[in-house]
Design a protein around this motif. Structure first.
Motif, PDB file in Angstrom:
ATOM      1  N   PRO A   1      47.934  17.746  22.065  1.00 56.43           N
ATOM      2  CA  PRO A   1      48.116  17.939  23.512  1.00 56.43           C
ATOM      3  C   PRO A   1      47.594  19.286  23.988  1.00 56.43           C
ATOM      4  O   PRO A   1      47.033  19.391  25.082  1.00 56.43           O
ATOM      5  CB  PRO A   1      49.626  17.816  23.689  1.00 56.43           C
ATOM      6  N   ARG A   2      47.750  20.314  23.163  1.00 55.73           N
ATOM      7  CA  ARG A   2      47.279  21.637  23.556  1.00 55.73           C
ATOM      8  C   ARG A   2      45.766  21.660  23.705  1.00 55.73           C
ATOM      9  O   ARG A   2      45.230  22.216  24.668  1.00 55.73           O
ATOM     10  CB  ARG A   2      47.720  22.689  22.535  1.00 55.73           C
ATOM     11  N   ASP A   3      45.046  21.061  22.750  1.00 52.44           N
ATOM     12  CA  ASP A   3      43.580  21.045  22.803  1.00 52.44           C
ATOM     13  C   ASP A   3      43.079  20.247  24.004  1.00 52.44           C
ATOM     14  O   ASP A   3      42.118  20.633  24.672  1.00 52.44           O
ATOM     15  CB  ASP A   3      43.005  20.472  21.511  1.00 52.44           C
ATOM     16  N   VAL A   4      43.743  19.105  24.250  1.00 52.08           N
ATOM     17  CA  VAL A   4      43.350  18.285  25.396  1.00 52.08           C
ATOM     18  C   VAL A   4      43.567  19.053  26.696  1.00 52.08           C
ATOM     19  O   VAL A   4      42.691  19.094  27.567  1.00 52.08           O
ATOM     20  CB  VAL A   4      44.145  16.961  25.420  1.00 52.08           C
ATOM     21  N   LEU A   5      44.740  19.660  26.824  1.00 54.44           N
ATOM     22  CA  LEU A   5      45.045  20.419  28.031  1.00 54.44           C
ATOM     23  C   LEU A   5      44.082  21.582  28.208  1.00 54.44           C
ATOM     24  O   LEU A   5      43.615  21.846  29.330  1.00 54.44           O
ATOM     25  CB  LEU A   5      46.485  20.917  27.972  1.00 54.44           C
ATOM     26  N   ARG A   6      43.757  22.260  27.131  1.00 56.13           N
ATOM     27  CA  ARG A   6      42.827  23.398  27.205  1.00 56.13           C
ATOM     28  C   ARG A   6      41.464  22.949  27.715  1.00 56.13           C
ATOM     29  O   ARG A   6      40.887  23.564  28.611  1.00 56.13           O
ATOM     30  CB  ARG A   6      42.689  24.057  25.830  1.00 56.13           C
ATOM     31  N   GLU A   7      40.941  21.866  27.147  1.00 55.90           N
ATOM     32  CA  GLU A   7      39.619  21.386  27.565  1.00 55.90           C
ATOM     33  C   GLU A   7      39.606  21.007  29.038  1.00 55.90           C
ATOM     34  O   GLU A   7      38.663  21.348  29.779  1.00 55.90           O
ATOM     35  CB  GLU A   7      39.224  20.170  26.722  1.00 55.90           C
ATOM     36  N   GLU A   8      40.638  20.325  29.482  1.00 56.00           N
ATOM     37  CA  GLU A   8      40.658  19.863  30.866  1.00 56.00           C
ATOM     38  C   GLU A   8      40.876  21.012  31.851  1.00 56.00           C
ATOM     39  O   GLU A   8      40.325  20.999  32.955  1.00 56.00           O
ATOM     40  CB  GLU A   8      41.728  18.787  31.046  1.00 56.00           C
ATOM     41  N   LEU A   9      41.679  21.989  31.463  1.00 54.16           N
ATOM     42  CA  LEU A   9      41.867  23.150  32.342  1.00 54.16           C
ATOM     43  C   LEU A   9      40.577  23.957  32.469  1.00 54.16           C
ATOM     44  O   LEU A   9      40.235  24.437  33.556  1.00 54.16           O
ATOM     45  CB  LEU A   9      43.000  24.037  31.815  1.00 54.16           C
TER      46      LEU A   9
ATOM     47  N   GLU B   1      36.678  35.283  33.170  1.00 52.05           N
ATOM     48  CA  GLU B   1      36.141  34.363  32.168  1.00 52.05           C
ATOM     49  C   GLU B   1      37.058  33.148  32.078  1.00 52.05           C
ATOM     50  O   GLU B   1      38.239  33.276  31.727  1.00 52.05           O
ATOM     51  CB  GLU B   1      36.043  35.045  30.805  1.00 52.05           C
ATOM     52  N   PRO B   2      36.550  31.946  32.374  1.00 55.60           N
ATOM     53  CA  PRO B   2      37.395  30.751  32.369  1.00 55.60           C
ATOM     54  C   PRO B   2      38.132  30.525  31.055  1.00 55.60           C
ATOM     55  O   PRO B   2      39.327  30.203  31.051  1.00 55.60           O
ATOM     56  CB  PRO B   2      36.397  29.621  32.650  1.00 55.60           C
ATOM     57  N   GLU B   3      37.432  30.681  29.925  1.00 52.03           N
ATOM     58  CA  GLU B   3      38.070  30.419  28.634  1.00 52.03           C
ATOM     59  C   GLU B   3      39.207  31.406  28.375  1.00 52.03           C
ATOM     60  O   GLU B   3      40.299  30.999  27.937  1.00 52.03           O
ATOM     61  CB  GLU B   3      37.034  30.500  27.496  1.00 52.03           C
ATOM     62  N   ALA B   4      38.975  32.667  28.652  1.00 52.78           N
ATOM     63  CA  ALA B   4      40.023  33.674  28.444  1.00 52.78           C
ATOM     64  C   ALA B   4      41.200  33.428  29.370  1.00 52.78           C
ATOM     65  O   ALA B   4      42.355  33.585  28.982  1.00 52.78           O
ATOM     66  CB  ALA B   4      39.455  35.075  28.680  1.00 52.78           C
ATOM     67  N   PHE B   5      40.908  33.001  30.592  1.00 52.23           N
ATOM     68  CA  PHE B   5      41.968  32.718  31.548  1.00 52.23           C
ATOM     69  C   PHE B   5      42.832  31.548  31.088  1.00 52.23           C
ATOM     70  O   PHE B   5      44.071  31.621  31.095  1.00 52.23           O
ATOM     71  CB  PHE B   5      41.334  32.402  32.907  1.00 52.23           C
ATOM     72  N   VAL B   6      42.201  30.465  30.650  1.00 47.93           N
ATOM     73  CA  VAL B   6      42.950  29.279  30.199  1.00 47.93           C
ATOM     74  C   VAL B   6      43.738  29.605  28.927  1.00 47.93           C
ATOM     75  O   VAL B   6      44.894  29.184  28.787  1.00 47.93           O
ATOM     76  CB  VAL B   6      42.007  28.088  30.003  1.00 47.93           C
ATOM     77  N   ASP B   7      43.138  30.341  28.010  1.00 47.72           N
ATOM     78  CA  ASP B   7      43.867  30.711  26.788  1.00 47.72           C
ATOM     79  C   ASP B   7      45.101  31.525  27.124  1.00 47.72           C
ATOM     80  O   ASP B   7      46.145  31.392  26.486  1.00 47.72           O
ATOM     81  CB  ASP B   7      42.952  31.485  25.850  1.00 47.72           C
ATOM     82  N   ALA B   8      44.976  32.379  28.147  1.00 48.32           N
ATOM     83  CA  ALA B   8      46.120  33.171  28.563  1.00 48.32           C
ATOM     84  C   ALA B   8      47.204  32.282  29.177  1.00 48.32           C
ATOM     85  O   ALA B   8      48.396  32.469  28.957  1.00 48.32           O
ATOM     86  CB  ALA B   8      45.692  34.241  29.564  1.00 48.32           C
ATOM     87  N   LEU B   9      46.775  31.281  29.952  1.00 47.57           N
ATOM     88  CA  LEU B   9      47.733  30.336  30.533  1.00 47.57           C
ATOM     89  C   LEU B   9      48.525  29.600  29.449  1.00 47.57           C
ATOM     90  O   LEU B   9      49.718  29.352  29.595  1.00 47.57           O
ATOM     91  CB  LEU B   9      47.010  29.310  31.401  1.00 47.57           C
ATOM     92  N   LEU B  10      47.834  29.285  28.362  1.00 42.04           N
ATOM     93  CA  LEU B  10      48.473  28.510  27.307  1.00 42.04           C
ATOM     94  C   LEU B  10      49.182  29.391  26.290  1.00 42.04           C
ATOM     95  O   LEU B  10      49.747  28.890  25.320  1.00 42.04           O
ATOM     96  CB  LEU B  10      47.412  27.651  26.596  1.00 42.04           C
TER      97      LEU B  10
END
Length: 381
Positions: free
Chosen positions: A153-161, A371-380
Motif C-alpha cells: 500500500p505504501r508503494d502504491v500510494l507513493r506512486e500515485e501521490l 521536488e515532488p519525490e522529496a515532498f511525497v516521501d516527507a508526507l509518507l
C-alpha cells in the motif's frame, strides 16, 4: 628723560604690532571658514580641508586615507543542504497525512466506508475536490485490479501521490535573459504572504550559485519593506535600488532593470506592492511595472508568493493574480507550520503552473527548490 622716552616708544610699537598680528590671524580664520557650515565644520590652521565634528566636540578630518571597515558578507547555503532540510522539516510537520492514509489503505478489507474515510482525509489536507476524486479512483482501481499482486500500500500510494503532484512540470527558475540581457524575476503576492522576505531569500540562492544580482524595492508604499530588502541585500553584498516613500513603483522597477543592464548583472529581482483593494487597480499597477521593465529587458519569470497556511483564501488570491499577470511559478511559504501539504496539488491545478520554491521556516536559507519525490516521501514519513 630721552632714554626713558625712547623705551616707552619702543614698548608702544611692539604692542601695536602684536595687536595687528592678532587681528590678521582672526581675519584669516574667518575667511577660511566654509559658508553656511555652522558649528559642525571647522578649519584646520594648516589646511583648507573640512572636518566633521565628532560626538565629543572634537574634530575628525574627512580624508580619503581614513580606514574603512568592510562589512562581513554571509555565505548562503547551497541547494544540497537546503534539500536535506526540506525533507527533515516536511517529514516532521506533514507526515500525519501520509500515516493516516497508509493506516486506511492497510486495512484487511477496503469497503465503502474506508474509501470515504480516505477521501475525507485527502479533502482535509486541502488537496481539493477534483484531485481527491482522481486519486481515490486511481487507488481503488489499482488495489482492486492488482489485488494480491499489487505492490505494498505504501508503494502504491507513493506512486500515485507523485503522479498527482506531477513531476513532469518544469520547476527551474527562469533567470537567464537573452542577447546579453539579465534575467528579470517579478515577485508578486499580497502583503503578509512573505513576499519581501522571499525576494531576499531568492537572492541568497542565486548568490550561492555565483550569480550577480540587483534587487528592486518597488513596494514603495511600505517603508518597512524597502528597509527590510536593503538589509537582505547588505548581508550578501547585493545592491538594492530604492525610491522615495510612496513613489512610483514602476519608476523603481525601471531603474533596477537599468542598473542590471548597465552593470552587466545576471539577474534582477523586483519586489512589488501587494495591495489588493480591487483587481482593476492591481492590474493597472502591475501591468505598468511590467511594461516599463521590459523597456530594458524582458521579464523571464513571474513568481506568485502564497502563504500555505491560508488554505482556500490563498486559492482566491492565486486566481486574482493569475488573471492580472502571467504567473509562471509559485512560491509556497510557511509550509513547515500548520499548512496542509495538499495545497501544493490544489494551487498547481488551479493555475496550471508549478510550485517552484517552498519556504520551510524563518531562517535566511529556509527556502528550497520544490521536488515532488522529496515532498511525497516527507508526507509518507
Amino acid at each position: 628723560m630721552g632714554a626713558l622716552a625712547d623705551q616707552l616708544y619702543l614698548l608702544i610699537g611692539i604692542g601695536v604690532l602684536g595687536l595687528l598680528l592678532i587681528v590678521g590671524l582672526v581675519g584669516t580664520a574667518v575667511r577660511r571658514r566654509p559658508r553656511g557650515s555652522g558649528a559642525d565644520v571647522l578649519a584646520r590652521p594648516d589646511t583648507d580641508e573640512p572636518q566633521v565634528a565628532d560626538a565629543g566636540g572634537g574634530a575628525a578630518t574627512a580624508t580619503a586615507e581614513a580606514p574603512t571597515l568592510e562589512p562581513t558578507l554571509e555565505k548562503p547555503e547551497g541547494t544540497a543542504s537546503r534539500l536535506v532540510r526540506l525533507r527533515q522539516r516536511l517529514s516532521g510537520s506533514q507526515s500525519g497525512l501520509g500515516r493516516g492514509l497508509l493506516a486506511l489503505l492497510s486495512r484487511d478489507r477496503l469497503d465503502e466506508d474506508t474509501w470515504e474515510d480516505i477521501e475525507d482525509t485527502l479533502l482535509s489536507a486541502d488537496i481539493g475536490v477534483a484531485p481527491t476524486q482522481q486519486l481515490v479512483e486511481r487507488l481503488r482501481t489499482r488495489m482492486r485490479v492488482e489485488g494480491a499482486d499489487a505492490a505494498s500500500p505504501r508503494d502504491v500510494l507513493r506512486e500515485e501521490l507523485i503522479n498527482l503532484v506531477d513531476p513532469t512540470m518544469d520547476r527551474r527558475l527562469q533567470i537567464s535573459g537573452s542577447d546579453g540581457k539579465p534575467g528579470v524575476v517579478l515577485v508578486v503576492g499580497v502583503n503578509g504572504a512573505g513576499k519581501t522576505t522571499t525576494v531576499g531569500k531568492i537572492s541568497r540562492i542565486l548568490v550561492a550559485q555565483d550569480k550577480t544580482v540587483v534587487l528592486g524595492a518597488a513596494d514603495t508604499f511600505r517603508a518597512a519593506a524597502v528597509d527590510q530588502l536593503a538589509t537582505w541585500g547588505e548581508r550578501v553584498g547585493v545592491p538594492v535600488i530604492r525610491g522615495a516613500e510612496n513613489g512610483d513603483p514602476a519608476s523603481v522597477a525601471f531603474e533596477a532593470a537599468k542598473a542590471a543592464v548597465d552593470g552587466g548583472y545576471d539577474v534582477v529581482l523586483v519586489d512589488t506592492a501587494g495591495r489588493l483593494q480591487n483587481k482593476a487597480g492591481l492590474m493597472d499597477e502591475l501591468g505598468k511595472v511590467k511594461r516599463v521593465i521590459e523597456k530594458q529587458a524582458p521579464v523571464t519569470e513571474v513568481l506568485l508568493v502564497l502563504d500555505a497556511t491560508t488554505g482556500q483564501n490563498g486559492m482566491i488570491q492565486a486566481r486574482v493574480f493569475s488573471e492580472v499577470v502571467n504567473v509562471t511559478g509559485i512560491v509556497l511559504t510557511k509550509l513547515d507550520g500548520s499548512a496542509k501539504g495538499g495545497i501544493v496539488v490544489a494551487v498547481q491545478r488551479e493555475l496550471g503552473v508549478p510550485v517552484k520554491l517552498v519556504g520551510l521556516g524563518e531562517g535566511p536559507d529556509d527556502l528550497a527548490p520544490f521536488e515532488p519525490e522529496a515532498f511525497v516521501d516527507a508526507l509518507l514519513g
